[in-house]
Design a protein around this motif. Structure first.
Motif, PDB file in Angstrom:
ATOM      1  N   TRP A  53       0.822  -1.221   0.000  1.00 43.91           N
ATOM      2  CA  TRP A  53       0.000   0.000   0.000  1.00 43.91           C
ATOM      3  C   TRP A  53       0.850   1.263   0.000  1.00 43.91           C
ATOM      4  CZ3 TRP A  53      -4.709   0.494  -1.562  1.00 43.91           C
ATOM      5  CH2 TRP A  53      -5.573  -0.591  -1.487  1.00 43.91           C
ATOM      6  N   ALA A  54       1.929   1.283   0.781  1.00 48.44           N
ATOM      7  CA  ALA A  54       2.814   2.455   0.768  1.00 48.44           C
ATOM      8  C   ALA A  54       3.453   2.621  -0.602  1.00 48.44           C
ATOM      9  CB  ALA A  54       3.892   2.318   1.840  1.00 48.44           C
ATOM     10  N   GLY A  55       3.816   1.515  -1.234  1.00 45.01           N
ATOM     11  CA  GLY A  55       4.378   1.583  -2.578  1.00 45.01           C
ATOM     12  C   GLY A  55       3.384   2.088  -3.603  1.00 45.01           C
ATOM     13  N   LEU A  56       2.150   1.620  -3.508  1.00 44.93           N
ATOM     14  CA  LEU A  56       1.119   2.051  -4.453  1.00 44.93           C
ATOM     15  C   LEU A  56       0.820   3.543  -4.316  1.00 44.93           C
ATOM     16  CD1 LEU A  56      -0.872   1.172  -6.649  1.00 44.93           C
ATOM     17  CD2 LEU A  56      -2.517   0.708  -4.827  1.00 44.93           C
ATOM     18  N   VAL A  57       0.674   4.007  -3.093  1.00 44.61           N
ATOM     19  CA  VAL A  57       0.411   5.440  -2.873  1.00 44.61           C
ATOM     20  C   VAL A  57       1.635   6.265  -3.262  1.00 44.61           C
ATOM     21  CG1 VAL A  57      -0.151   7.166  -1.120  1.00 44.61           C
ATOM     22  CG2 VAL A  57      -1.321   4.971  -1.109  1.00 44.61           C
ATOM     23  N   GLY A  58       2.839   5.752  -2.982  1.00 46.38           N
ATOM     24  CA  GLY A  58       4.061   6.444  -3.378  1.00 46.38           C
ATOM     25  C   GLY A  58       4.198   6.560  -4.882  1.00 46.38           C
ATOM     26  N   ILE A  59       3.795   5.526  -5.606  1.00 43.60           N
ATOM     27  CA  ILE A  59       3.820   5.587  -7.069  1.00 43.60           C
ATOM     28  C   ILE A  59       2.832   6.629  -7.570  1.00 43.60           C
ATOM     29  CG2 ILE A  59       3.245   4.280  -9.166  1.00 43.60           C
ATOM     30  CD1 ILE A  59       4.406   1.800  -7.720  1.00 43.60           C
ATOM     31  N   ALA A  60       1.642   6.673  -6.971  1.00 46.12           N
ATOM     32  CA  ALA A  60       0.633   7.639  -7.403  1.00 46.12           C
ATOM     33  C   ALA A  60       1.068   9.080  -7.120  1.00 46.12           C
ATOM     34  CB  ALA A  60      -0.696   7.345  -6.713  1.00 46.12           C
TER      35      ALA A  60
END
Length: 104
Positions: A53-60
């Motif tokens: 989840w942190a990776g997904l939000v960081g990518i966004a």
């Protein structure tokens, strides 16, 4: 030769054009923090929910930051954060994914 007399008064660490960019600076900071969280927690198998989840939000946030970035310094920080977020996201997905073990 007016350019030789001009002083470079940079107001922000990330703004090389001399103007403040508070939204872009915030996105750089958030992307870097999320990238570090995703990258570090991806090293632990049982923290796959946090890393994915942190990776997904960081990518966004990094992608949006790249879209509106104004200086090369901002883009540099965003690319570092995006890379760390992507590595954390992909390793988190490999360890169980976004909903691993929660949805049966």
């Amino acid at each position: 030769m007016a350019q030789t007399m001009r002083h470079n008064n940079t107001t922000s660490l990330l703004a090389s054009d001399g103007r403040p960019h508070p939204l872009q600076d915030t996105l750089v900071g958030v992307t870097l923090v999320l990238g570090v969280i995703a990258f570090v927690t991806a090293m632990f198998h049982h923290l796959h929910l946090l890393s994915s989840w942190a990776g997904l939000v960081g990518i966004a946030t990094g992608a949006y930051g790249q879209f509106i970035s104004a200086t090369t310094r901002e883009r540099f920080g965003l690319i570092i954060g995006l890379g760390a977020s992507a590595i954390g996201f992909f390793l988190g997905m490999a360890h169980g994914g976004l909903f691993g073990g929660v949805v049966g």
